[in-house]
Scaffold this active site. Structure first.
Site, short mmCIF file in Angstrom:
data_model
loop_
_atom_site.label_atom_id
_atom_site.label_comp_id
_atom_site.label_asym_id
_atom_site.label_seq_id
_atom_site.Cartn_x
_atom_site.Cartn_y
_atom_site.Cartn_z
N HIS A 1 -3.72 5.82 -6.57
CA HIS A 1 -2.53 4.98 -6.74
C HIS A 1 -2.70 3.66 -6.01
O HIS A 1 -3.60 3.51 -5.17
CB HIS A 1 -1.29 5.71 -6.20
N HIS B 1 -4.61 -2.50 -3.29
CA HIS B 1 -5.85 -1.78 -3.56
C HIS B 1 -5.56 -0.37 -4.06
O HIS B 1 -4.44 0.13 -3.92
CB HIS B 1 -6.68 -1.69 -2.27
P1 AMP Z 1 -3.05 3.41 0.69
O1 AMP Z 1 -4.18 3.99 -0.09
O2 AMP Z 1 -2.23 2.43 -0.08
O3 AMP Z 1 -2.25 4.41 1.43
O4 AMP Z 1 -3.71 2.53 1.83
C1 AMP Z 1 -4.62 3.08 2.77
C2 AMP Z 1 -4.38 2.49 4.11
O5 AMP Z 1 -4.61 1.08 4.10
C3 AMP Z 1 -2.94 2.67 4.61
O6 AMP Z 1 -2.96 3.50 5.75
C4 AMP Z 1 -2.52 1.25 4.97
O7 AMP Z 1 -1.81 1.25 6.18
C5 AMP Z 1 -3.85 0.53 5.15
N1 AMP Z 1 -3.81 -0.93 5.10
C6 AMP Z 1 -4.33 -1.66 6.08
N2 AMP Z 1 -4.14 -2.96 5.84
C7 AMP Z 1 -3.48 -3.08 4.67
C8 AMP Z 1 -3.00 -4.20 3.90
N3 AMP Z 1 -3.16 -5.46 4.28
N4 AMP Z 1 -2.36 -3.95 2.75
C9 AMP Z 1 -2.20 -2.69 2.33
N5 AMP Z 1 -2.63 -1.59 3.02
C10 AMP Z 1 -3.28 -1.77 4.19
#
Ligand code: AMP
EC number: 3.1.4.-
Length: 278
Positions: free
Chosen positions: A132, A220
């Site tokens: 996701h 991402h």
């Molecule tokens: P997610 O797969 O969306 O949960 O993202 C994985 C990790 O990336 C999460 O623990 C977020 O806190 C971290 N993360 C670190 N920096 C960023 C950023 N600038 N934007 C989005 N997610 C971030």
């Protein structure tokens, strides 16, 4: 479900909450906890003082548990070694908003290659069970906020149009607590429309006094993760990994995400919000 870990994944309503969410909401929750306890639950709390009351029989106590609540376990082996990033409490629901990415065959082949290359360098990553793109941080919702919260999301998101975005560049992410490291693919097109969605989601978050998303989001799709802060080690391998993305027989891999539906995962429930077609 009532469990929060320091990252993203939908498998068990797991997603991670950032410590900030927890801290900023602590006083609200504590106030609410005492105010919201129904009379029968207050009786359970008072019952803890053995000097004043006899304990209630277990069969009576269990009559008044929330249907949606689940038993707490602190055994991290049951969660793939992930570390809970906020304290489990009954009635607290780990919640996040996202766009789902249903993986294509080519993506899965590529992911296998990436993981085996990382493994050859001694970095064992676990593939995300579902993929996701996050549009919010993971926050903690009280159970009785779920309905108004999702209603607020619905009214905002129903004004947003569908679009497509793409990602092709690998990037390393770490959660705020630095307990998990992720290999992600960063969005290259669609950033402006994603920011529009985040504005809508953030509005709801603000209404409910919850944390908004990153000021400078790096949109991402996380592919895989490992425990601990392995940022430096993973960054050293990025160039080699990126060449697997770029130099494929069929041409460079491009992750395409059709953004037609936003979802909100809260505990073990998933809400869907369709975006406008035109
Ligand atoms: P997610 O797969 O969306 O949960 O993202 C994985 C990790 O990336 C999460 O623990 C977020 O806190 C971290 N993360 C670190 N920096 C960023 C950023 N600038 N934007 C989005 N997610 C971030």
């Amino acid at each position: 479900m009532l469990v929060g870990y320091s990252s993203s994944s939908e498998e068990d309503g797991e997603p991670g909450s950032e410590a900030r969410s927890r801290n900023s909401r602590r006083s609200v929750e504590e106030d609410e906890r005492s105010r919201d306890l129904p009379a029968k639950k207050k009786a359970r709390t008072e019952e803890l003082d053995p000097k004043t009351r006899l304990p209630l029989p277990g069969c009576l106590l269990s009559m008044f548990l929330d249907d949606d609540d689940e038993a707490l376990t602190e055994d991290s082996s049951l969660h793939g070694g992930r570390i809970r990033s906020f304290k489990h409490e009954r009635g607290n629901w780990a919640t996040y908003v996202y766009l789902p990415y249903p993986p294509e065959e080519e993506f899965e082949e590529l992911l296998e290659e990436l993981l085996s290359t990382l493994g050859a360098h001694g970095l064992i990553l676990t593939q995300q069970e579902e993929f996701h793109l996050s549009l919010s941080q993971t926050v903690v919702l009280r159970h009785h906020w779920i309905q108004p919260f999702t209603q607020s999301l619905q009214s905002g998101l129903s004004q947003c149009r569908r679009f497509a975005c793409s990602a092709a560049t690998l990037k390393v992410y770490c959660n705020a607590e630095r307990t998990r490291t992720f290999l992600g693919m960063e969005v290259s097109t669609g950033h402006a429309q994603l920011l529009d969605l985040v504005r809508v989601v953030d509005k709801t978050m603000t209404e409910f006094q919850l944390d908004t998303f990153y000021k400078e989001p790096s949109f991402h799709v996380s592919l895989a993760w490992c425990v601990g802060d392995q940022t430096e080690k993973m960054k050293e391998l990025l160039q080699e990994l990126q060449s697997l993305v770029d130099n494929r027989e069929e041409g460079p891999f491009l992750l395409r995400l059709d953004c037609v539906e936003v979802r909100c995962r809260t505990g073990n429930k998933t809400f869907r919000f369709s975006l406008k077609t035109s």
